[in-house]
Write an enzyme that holds these catalytic residues in place. Structure first.
Site, mmCIF file in Angstrom:
data_model
loop_
_atom_site.group_PDB
_atom_site.id
_atom_site.type_symbol
_atom_site.label_atom_id
_atom_site.label_comp_id
_atom_site.label_asym_id
_atom_site.label_seq_id
_atom_site.Cartn_x
_atom_site.Cartn_y
_atom_site.Cartn_z
ATOM 1 N N GLU A 1 35.983 79.684 42.623
ATOM 2 C CA GLU A 1 37.202 80.462 42.500
ATOM 3 C C GLU A 1 37.067 81.607 43.501
ATOM 4 O OE1 GLU A 1 37.885 81.968 38.562
ATOM 5 O OE2 GLU A 1 39.644 83.107 39.202
ATOM 6 N N ARG B 1 23.614 76.983 33.616
ATOM 7 C CA ARG B 1 23.712 77.841 34.780
ATOM 8 C C ARG B 1 22.393 78.565 35.021
ATOM 9 N NH1 ARG B 1 27.844 81.791 35.531
ATOM 10 N NH2 ARG B 1 29.304 80.178 35.026
ATOM 11 N N LYS C 1 30.259 87.435 38.782
ATOM 12 C CA LYS C 1 31.033 88.040 39.868
ATOM 13 C C LYS C 1 31.696 89.328 39.401
ATOM 14 C CE LYS C 1 32.873 83.996 40.978
ATOM 15 N NZ LYS C 1 33.765 82.994 41.556
#
Ligand code: ATP
Ligand code: MG
Length: 708
Positions: free
Chosen positions: A37, A262, A272
């Site tokens: 994204e 992850r 982020k």
């Protein structure tokens, strides 16, 4: 781009693909994608996903797409798109012409939505966002049907069309899938497919004022691109039934979603959102600050793409989340730089040395190896003269016991040069600070060896004062002092717990003149100090700026640290109550150090560098093809298991019995490629061939703790 240098390890995703190839599920095709994204810069966690997706494609002779998941119009920026492309390319991967944007599918997705409305599988709902939440129910309580759930198809079509035309305000209506408000999985309780957002999109401009949700976009984008294996992180596991539902109801190509854990890395944050807070709050100089775990930050810090790819392969993929020690990333980096970074000499904290018996106006050039690991890298000339700089730390007026470097009356070797002896210490009368040393040199030791065979205990690096170039050097440390910076009391702000010493700038460093022309981005090993690179932003030809990429290991610093840590802490050696299978050991409490690999040959000097760690055997297997070997999977607290082959089969014919045993592992040996796989360390054992046993112990130490 050839990936041959990295050997793929078996993992559950490769197993799924192998199976699919066997059953010819996708006609032998493997097609993956990396779907960022564009709302921030990529970080090392993304690198794991990039390496996985692109490497699988290469390995199975398939393809990997780069797809920007840009359904969210308000947050996405072109700067991020650009940086993402740069980072993926820098890591060594190529998507050819397969650069896609979810926003390119807006038209198609709209058609899919209409198709579902027509099939009675989607409806326009006028509940407010709060009402939708309230109607959804909880994990223990089923949801309640929306009063708009039974709207006739025609009305839904008309309202959806009017939503598209911009007749309604943001948040006033949504399009929802009609699934099951009592489904145990909350994602299946009539999830939102489209919302109204009067916002400009960085690619589609003002064409749309309704935007599809992630759930209604991702699977269909995969399907449109013919993705076979859609690999994502674990938090999407609960979305998989919905992913499948949309694809099946639409009757389109069925991509398969596979989830993995992850990457979390110690001493840093990886979301982020948090990284953006650090950038916007000015806690760092930007997304590419060399302390950031972003790919651009790591690049500027001096990381190589090879070391990051190696790291990503070594951590493997798993179904269970864990924290990987940043020391492993640094270890991969050192291994890579050790092979190719030219060695140079630089003095960071200069102490002046005058060689009183060296002629005033004489200078000579000495031959220095560019890389002892690689003779092919040749030699260079290093100027030597009467006045030199050495490191302040390399001199002690009153040397403690294990300090072997320069001290009054003591002789040491200057690397590639001569033996020198300290004869006088010049001090500031007022402060008592050491200003300079007077030393004599032995002309017969040119090149670093004494013809009479006498030995010295230390070799120091140095630069010639008259020839050295002045440089600024930045020393970096972890951004956070805590291994898990997100482990906070509720209400606490992670930004209040930054490491105040994560950056130290040294302005009066002296580097050897061969570095005067160093180009931005070039990486070097400053002998005995660490790996450094020329900063790509702030360095300029007359005034070089170096970033410390990663330290080397320093025995002395380590001893000091252990002493500091044990000072004031009363510690008993941990003793095994059954001395039959072991010996007593002390385990200094403290944080793990890095795991620098030792060279293949261990000299007596190196012996103190052997890094012993406590480990727990988690798996143990016979190696069928071998009479002697046992394959152990050992937890050293690194967030993954190490494979170690040990020749202890005769003593342990049933290796399963070793599972759960605490062992001592030599942790910093170079991994060895053996016939049956890579062996990453050595388990300490003793005795002879008949009565061999591994060294084990009882007590507190955790996997990864240092053992001495
Ligand atoms: P963050 O939570 O850090 O903001 P994200 O998941 O929102 O990250 P995306 O841009 O959506 O970021 O991620 C792109 C791809 O990278 C996704 O497939 C995602 O699963 C993967 N990814 C993101 N973070 C990690 C991580 N820490 N480890 C492995 N893969 C990750
Ligand atoms: Mg995301």
């Amino acid at each position: 781009m050839p990936r041959a240098e990295i050997t793929p390890r078996p993992n559950f995703i490769r197993a799924i693909i192998d199976d699919d190839l066997k059953t010819n599920k996708y006609g032998g095709r493997v097609h993956t994608r990396f779907p960022p994204e564009p709302n921030g810069y990529l970080h090392i966690g993304h690198a794991k996903s990039i390496c996985l997706n692109f490497s699988l494609a290469t390995e199975y002779k398939g393809l990997c797409n780069l797809r920007f998941d840009d359904t969210n119009p308000s947050k996405e920026e072109l700067e991020y798109v650009k940086s993402i492309k740069e980072d993926v390319r820098w890591l060594g991967f190529d998507w050819d012409d397969r650069e896609f944007y979810a926003s390119d599918y807006f038209q198609k997705l709209h058609e899919y939505a209409v198709q579902l409305i027509k099939a009675g599988k989607a409806y326009v709902c006028d509940l407010s966002p709060d009402e939708i939440r309230a109607y959804r129910g909880t994990l223990t309580r089923p949801g309640k049907d929306s009063p708009y759930r039974t709207r006739p198809v025609e009305e839904n079509l008309e309202l959806f069309e009017r939503m598209r035309k911009g007749e309604f305000e943001d948040g006033s209506r949504v399009l929802r899938a009609k699934i099951d408000m009592a489904a145990p999985n909350l994602n299946m309780r009539d999830p939102v497919m489209y919302r109204i957002l009067h916002a400009e999109h960085h690619r589609s401009g003002n064409k749309w004022c309704i935007y599809p949700t992630y759930d209604f976009t991702h699977g269909q984008s995969d399907s449109i691109e013919g993705i076979t294996h859609s690999i994502c992180t674990l938090e999407f596991e609960d979305h998989r039934p919905l992913y499948n539902w949309f694809i099946e109801e639409l009757g389109i190509f069925h991509s398969q979603q596979i989830e993995f854990a992850r990457l979390n890395l110690s001493y840093t944050v990886m979301s982020k959102r948090m990284l953006l807070e650090l950038v916007e709050g000015g806690y760092v100089t930007g997304w590419d600050d060399p302390r950031m775990p972003t790919i651009s930050g790591l690049r500027r810090r001096g990381y190589t793409p090879e070391s990051i790819r190696d790291f990503c392969e070594r951590i493997g993929v798993a179904k269970k989340g864990s924290m990987v020690d940043i020391a492993l990333l640094e270890h991969c980096l050192r291994e890579d730089l050790n092979k190719r970074a030219p060695r140079v000499m630089a003095v960071l904290h200069p102490l002046k040395v005058v060689l009183t018996n060296y002629p005033e106006d004489q200078a000579e050039e000495l031959d220095a190896l560019n890389n002892p690991e690689d003779p092919g890298m040749g030699t260079r000339k290093v100027p030597f003269s009467r006045v030199l700089y050495i490191e302040q730390d390399d001199f002690r007026e009153d040397p403690p016991k294990k300090f072997f470097r320069l001290a009054p009356g003591r002789e040491v070797r200057l690397r590639y040069a001569y033996f020198i002896t300290c004869v006088d210490v010049v001090k500031d009368e007022k402060t008592g600070d050491v200003l300079e040393l007077h030393c004599t040199y032995d002309p017969d030791t040119r090149g670093g060896n004494a013809p009479d065979g006498r030995r010295v205990k230390a070799t120091l690096h140095w630069v010639s004062a008259a020839h050295a170039v002045k440089a600024k050097v930045r020393l970096y440390d972890h951004l956070f002092p805590k291994p898990d910076p997100t482990d906070l009391e509720s209400g606490a702000d992670f930004k209040d717990f930054l490491n105040p010493n994560s950056l130290e700038t040294l302005t009066s460093c002296h580097i050897e003149p061969s570095l005067a022309e160093a180009v931005p981005g070039a990486r070097y090993q400053f002998e005995r100090l660490g790996y450094f690179c020329v900063d790509t932003v702030e360095s300029s030809p007359g005034s070089p700026v170096f970033n410390r990429t990663v330290t080397l290991r320093d025995t002395w610093a380590k001893i000091q640290k252990a002493e500091k840590q044990t000072a004031g802490v009363h510690k008993e050696p941990i003793r095994s109550p059954e001395p039959t299978e072991g010996k007593s050991i002390t385990v200094p409490i403290g944080k793990r150090d890095d795991l620098t690999a030792l060279g293949q040959e261990i000299t007596i000097d190196d012996f103190s560098r052997i890094d012993l760690r406590a480990g727990i055997i988690c798996e143990a297997y016979r190696v069928e093809e071998s009479k002697k070997l046992v394959r152990l999977m050992v937890d050293l607290g690194e967030g993954r298991l190490r494979q170690i082959f040990a020749g202890i089969r005769t003593a342990y014919p049933e290796p399963e019995k070793l599972i759960g045993k605490k062992v001592i592992v030599v942790a910093n040996l170079k991994p060895r490629q053996m016939k049956f796989g890579i062996s990453e360390g050595m388990v300490l054992s003793g005795g002879d061939a008949d009565r061999l046993c591994i060294t084990t112990f009882d007590g507190e130490p955790l996997p990864g703790d240092t053992v001495s």
